[in-house]
Design a protein around this motif. Sequence first.
Motif, short mmCIF file in Angstrom:
data_model
loop_
_atom_site.label_atom_id
_atom_site.label_comp_id
_atom_site.label_asym_id
_atom_site.label_seq_id
_atom_site.Cartn_x
_atom_site.Cartn_y
_atom_site.Cartn_z
N MET A 50 -5.11 1.08 -0.59
CA MET A 50 -4.67 2.33 0.02
C MET A 50 -4.08 3.23 -1.07
O MET A 50 -3.18 2.83 -1.79
N THR A 51 -4.61 4.43 -1.19
CA THR A 51 -4.16 5.38 -2.20
C THR A 51 -3.47 6.56 -1.53
O THR A 51 -3.97 7.10 -0.54
N GLU A 52 -2.32 6.98 -2.05
CA GLU A 52 -1.60 8.09 -1.47
C GLU A 52 -2.31 9.41 -1.79
O GLU A 52 -2.78 9.62 -2.89
N THR A 53 -2.35 10.28 -0.79
CA THR A 53 -2.91 11.61 -0.98
C THR A 53 -1.96 12.46 -1.82
O THR A 53 -0.74 12.41 -1.65
N THR A 54 -2.52 13.25 -2.72
CA THR A 54 -1.68 14.12 -3.56
C THR A 54 -1.99 15.60 -3.34
O THR A 54 -1.36 16.45 -3.95
N LEU A 55 -2.97 15.92 -2.47
CA LEU A 55 -3.33 17.31 -2.22
C LEU A 55 -3.76 17.46 -0.77
O LEU A 55 -4.61 16.73 -0.26
N LEU A 56 -3.14 18.39 -0.07
CA LEU A 56 -3.50 18.73 1.31
C LEU A 56 -3.86 20.22 1.34
O LEU A 56 -3.31 21.01 0.58
#
Length: 422
Positions: free
Chosen positions: A1-7
Amino acid sequence: MTETTLLHYDAPWPVQCLDWCKTPAPGQAHRARSAYRIGVASFLENYQNQIAIIGLQDERVLVEDDYSEYADFVTLCEANHGYPATSLQWQPESAITYGWSQRSPAVEYLATTGDALRIWEYASEGPAATSPYTGRQSQNPGGHSLTMKVALSGQSKVQNPTAGAPLTNFSWNAVSPNLIVTSSIDTTCTVWDINTQTAVTQLIAHDREVYDVAWLPGSTDIFVSVGADGSLRAFDLRSLEHSTILYETPAPKNPPPPSASPSTSARPPTSPLLRIAFNPSDSNYMSTFHMDGNEVQILDMRSPGQPVMELRGHHAAINALGWGSGDQPFLATAADDCQVLLWDLTSYAQGPASPRSATARLNSPRPDAKKKIVTDPYMAYTASGQVNNLAWSPLINDLNMKPLSEWLVIATGKKIKALKVQ
């Protein structure tokens, strides 16, 4: 699981201003997406402007697994605003526990300025809200509502907001959230008690238009303002007989010949100051910039008269700046060069941090120190176009991930992007 860094979010109109909510919605602290709500306002050259609340469509977009097909943000609700909003802000954290005279515990406040100071009530309950913009309907079956509570202009509550001069910006007091100070093109600043919907005081703050205003962190008495006369001034509500000029822009090297009119020749032209913001972790320090300028001036209230630091990293006019909310916050700046720069000024500070007491008065300046030139930002982001505005999130607990995260949201035309800083 990788954290999102751009929304991201695509607005249906050019975005003028925006702000990240300071707290989760009442009773929803356990919901991660409740901390990801952003208020946005349009810029249209007509009377059809809108403000809207956007939020995460699904908490799973915070992790980069199989949810890339989801839109990150969706419109939760919107309202007509008429003329463009010059500023939009969520209520400060202290508003949750403040003893409001007429407000449901389930309601949150937002405020906007433009032709008036408007207070908005936002609730995430009641009938489901729909959006006229395809693909942006709220996915929350509980629905959301955004309704105007009151419009304040001049020195009173008004039925016709055009009765007063246009407002350029405002600052919401974090200690006493009933207090808001506004700045206006008519040279005045007005302190409002939004709980009683009355003006506490109105004063002539500058010689020309006032462009921005900010409360001293921790104080309910002292605020500063900047304006078209090129000055940064401080005011103390306990002694309004005079103001303290903390900084004036230098006179131009080749000023135009004096005018025959005494009113225009009484003072040489200076470069207007557009924005002012305090470092929340050390309120001695403030940041500002000039109209059409590509440098940021850092000022120390203990050393009035000249900047103690100057940040040189942009190659076009700066449009916005803001300090983060960490213990050693970054300063973010955004400009027409499509760049968002983050500055870590901790090592450049003059001596140990000594935040000004909330009860202190404006005195005891420090000896002037030589101005430091800073040319290396800590981090840079290149946007797809000119960056019009920015806002920081508070520290957020992302799905119980450690450590707490901090986001920076920026507006570029119709595009909104949230960047994870840490």
